[in-house]
Design a protein around this motif. Structure first.
Motif, PDB file in Angstrom:
ATOM      1  N   HIS A 199     -26.567  -0.964   7.726  1.00  0.00           N
ATOM      2  CA  HIS A 199     -27.651  -0.669   8.373  1.00  0.00           C
ATOM      3  C   HIS A 199     -28.623   0.406   7.668  1.00  0.00           C
ATOM      4  CE1 HIS A 199     -26.698  -3.780  11.451  1.00  0.00           C
ATOM      5  NE2 HIS A 199     -25.655  -3.055  11.513  1.00  0.00           N
ATOM      6  N   GLY A 200     -27.935   1.013   6.567  1.00  0.00           N
ATOM      7  CA  GLY A 200     -28.926   1.893   5.982  1.00  0.00           C
ATOM      8  C   GLY A 200     -28.824   3.468   6.622  1.00  0.00           C
ATOM      9  N   GLY A 201     -27.786   3.769   7.261  1.00  0.00           N
ATOM     10  CA  GLY A 201     -27.734   4.955   8.045  1.00  0.00           C
ATOM     11  C   GLY A 201     -27.730   4.747   9.436  1.00  0.00           C
ATOM     12  N   ILE A 202     -27.550   6.062  10.179  1.00  0.00           N
ATOM     13  CA  ILE A 202     -27.365   5.937  11.371  1.00  0.00           C
ATOM     14  C   ILE A 202     -28.455   5.503  12.209  1.00  0.00           C
ATOM     15  CG2 ILE A 202     -27.912   8.460  11.858  1.00  0.00           C
ATOM     16  CD1 ILE A 202     -25.748   8.345  13.995  1.00  0.00           C
ATOM     17  N   ASP A 203     -29.766   6.014  11.723  1.00  0.00           N
ATOM     18  CA  ASP A 203     -31.263   5.580  12.323  1.00  0.00           C
ATOM     19  C   ASP A 203     -31.198   4.059  12.142  1.00  0.00           C
ATOM     20  OD1 ASP A 203     -31.857   8.295  13.131  1.00  0.00           O
ATOM     21  OD2 ASP A 203     -32.896   8.577  11.295  1.00  0.00           O
ATOM     22  N   GLY A 204     -30.870   3.513  10.997  1.00  0.00           N
ATOM     23  CA  GLY A 204     -30.820   2.159  10.681  1.00  0.00           C
ATOM     24  C   GLY A 204     -30.124   1.318  11.655  1.00  0.00           C
ATOM     25  N   ILE A 205     -28.848   1.971  12.234  1.00  0.00           N
ATOM     26  CA  ILE A 205     -28.021   1.019  13.235  1.00  0.00           C
ATOM     27  C   ILE A 205     -28.474   1.199  14.417  1.00  0.00           C
ATOM     28  CG2 ILE A 205     -25.697   1.501  14.530  1.00  0.00           C
ATOM     29  CD1 ILE A 205     -24.465   2.964  11.905  1.00  0.00           C
ATOM     30  N   CYS A 206     -29.293   2.398  14.864  1.00  0.00           N
ATOM     31  CA  CYS A 206     -30.038   2.310  16.053  1.00  0.00           C
ATOM     32  C   CYS A 206     -31.346   1.354  16.241  1.00  0.00           C
ATOM     33  CB  CYS A 206     -30.506   3.547  16.236  1.00  0.00           C
ATOM     34  SG  CYS A 206     -29.248   5.082  16.670  1.00  0.00           S
ATOM     35  N   SER A 207     -32.025   1.312  15.084  1.00  0.00           N
ATOM     36  CA  SER A 207     -33.126   0.377  15.010  1.00  0.00           C
ATOM     37  C   SER A 207     -32.680  -1.053  14.975  1.00  0.00           C
ATOM     38  CB  SER A 207     -33.613   0.619  13.485  1.00  0.00           C
ATOM     39  OG  SER A 207     -34.397   2.276  13.710  1.00  0.00           O
ATOM     40  N   ALA A 208     -31.431  -1.451  14.461  1.00  0.00           N
ATOM     41  CA  ALA A 208     -30.888  -2.785  14.435  1.00  0.00           C
ATOM     42  C   ALA A 208     -30.360  -3.187  15.790  1.00  0.00           C
ATOM     43  CB  ALA A 208     -29.730  -2.901  13.434  1.00  0.00           C
ATOM     44  N   VAL A 209     -29.876  -2.201  16.376  1.00  0.00           N
ATOM     45  CA  VAL A 209     -29.598  -2.559  18.075  1.00  0.00           C
ATOM     46  C   VAL A 209     -30.885  -2.593  18.685  1.00  0.00           C
ATOM     47  CG1 VAL A 209     -28.421  -1.478  20.102  1.00  0.00           C
ATOM     48  CG2 VAL A 209     -27.238  -1.090  17.692  1.00  0.00           C
ATOM     49  N   GLN A 210     -31.866  -1.754  18.629  1.00  0.00           N
ATOM     50  CA  GLN A 210     -33.028  -1.926  19.403  1.00  0.00           C
ATOM     51  C   GLN A 210     -33.667  -3.360  18.954  1.00  0.00           C
ATOM     52  OE1 GLN A 210     -35.769   1.274  18.380  1.00  0.00           O
ATOM     53  NE2 GLN A 210     -36.895   0.844  20.635  1.00  0.00           N
TER      54      GLN A 210
END
Length: 318
Positions: free
Chosen positions: A217-228
């Motif tokens: 997901h391209g980093g931790i912010d990417g993980i959070c965005s993908a979940v959102q």
């Protein structure tokens, strides 16, 4: 120019107390196995890295870490046997410092920082202009010290004799590797938590899983965005997003660069020239006859200490 060997004093001395032969060693009712284990390790490391001056770093009390995480390192005293080992090493630490002092070994301690923080401080100083230190080897069994790896910094474990360079982080040689860089390693540890320091991470997420999801997901912010946005529906990604504040707290605790301003630290540097008579007297006081045989005025240790560019080293440390 010179090389430095930064030695994690408490880490190595404490670990020595878990070696059966050393854990039972005592003189006149006083435990001495940790003193012998640490001192022998310092001498052995100095022989393994003859171009480097050994400097022992000691832990102070970084209270700010416990303020962020009250359970930080609380597991060191969660069982009677751990309490016994910790107490035995607590008794020996000042005696070990005195022996190393007589042996001519530079030592550094900050009242309000850990050995880790000091290691980070000195490694960052390598990047300054006209730095007199050419290379640093970090001697610790703590893999947290990998975060300081760089072109002029490597790591060595005195227990396993494992040598890790920055290049090794991109291979399977390192535990849970490979990693793209030390930043990915540090972030994945913040996500997984650290059992040895009793820092809880995201439940069910280990370092390998953390690395996989960070890259996906391209980093931790990417993980959070993908979940959102619903593109990541797995439970572990959801847990990471939910525990984002915990991960940031863990990173604050683990990342040496986020320690409080080092200009405020109360740093003490201690070193005197090798004094064979004083070292031998101290060995006799502690019942360490096997060590005294190596500390004569004309022995290998005396010759090694005599070749250190100590003025350059002390200027750098101070």
């Amino acid at each position: 120019m010179t090389d430095l060997l930064l030695i994690d004093g408490n880490n190595i001395g404490y670990a020595a107390m878990y070696q059966p032969a050393l854990s039972r060693l005592a003189h006149n009712g006083r435990p001495t196995g940790g003193i012998l284990g640490l001192t022998q390790s310092v001498m052995r490391l100095s022989a393994l890295f003859p171009d480097a001056v050994p400097v022992v770093l000691w832990d102070g009390h970084a209270a700010w870490r416990r303020e962020l995480c009250p359970e930080y390192k609380a597991n060191r005293k969660d069982a009677p046997e751990k309490i016994e080992v910790a107490e035995k090493w607590r008794q020996q630490e000042p005696l070990a410092r005195t022996l190393l002092y007589h042996m001519g070994v530079p030592q550094v301690r900050a009242a309000d920082a850990e050995a880790d923080d000091l290691a980070g401080l000195f490694c960052r100083a390598l990047q300054t202009e006209d730095c007199p230190v050419r290379r640093v080897t970090l001697a610790s069994n703590d893999r947290d010290w990998w975060q300081a790896l760089g072109l002029a910094v490597d790591w060595f474990s005195p227990i396993t004799d494992t040598h890790v360079t920055m290049e090794d982080m991109g291979t399977d040689k390192v535990k849970d590797g490979p990693f793209q860089d030390v930043g990915e390693y540090l972030l994945s540890k913040a996500m997984a938590g650290d059992d040895s320091d009793n820092i809880p991470g995201v439940p069910g997420v280990g370092v390998k899983t953390a690395v996989k999801l960070l890259r996906t997901h391209g980093g931790i912010d990417g993980i959070c965005s993908a979940v959102q946005n619903g593109s990541a529906k797995d439970k572990k990604s959801a847990a990471i997003a939910e525990q984002h504040a915990t991960i940031q707290r863990n990173l604050r605790i683990m990342d040496w660069r986020q320690a409080p301003d080092s200009a405020q630290w109360q740093i003490g540097v201690a070193r005197e020239p090798f004094h064979a008579a004083a070292a031998l007297d101290w060995c006799a006081e502690l019942g360490l006859g096997r060590l005294s045989e190596r500390l004569s005025d004309d022995g290998a240790w005396a010759k090694r200490v005599g070749g250190w560019p100590i003025g350059i080293v002390m200027d750098f440390l101070e």
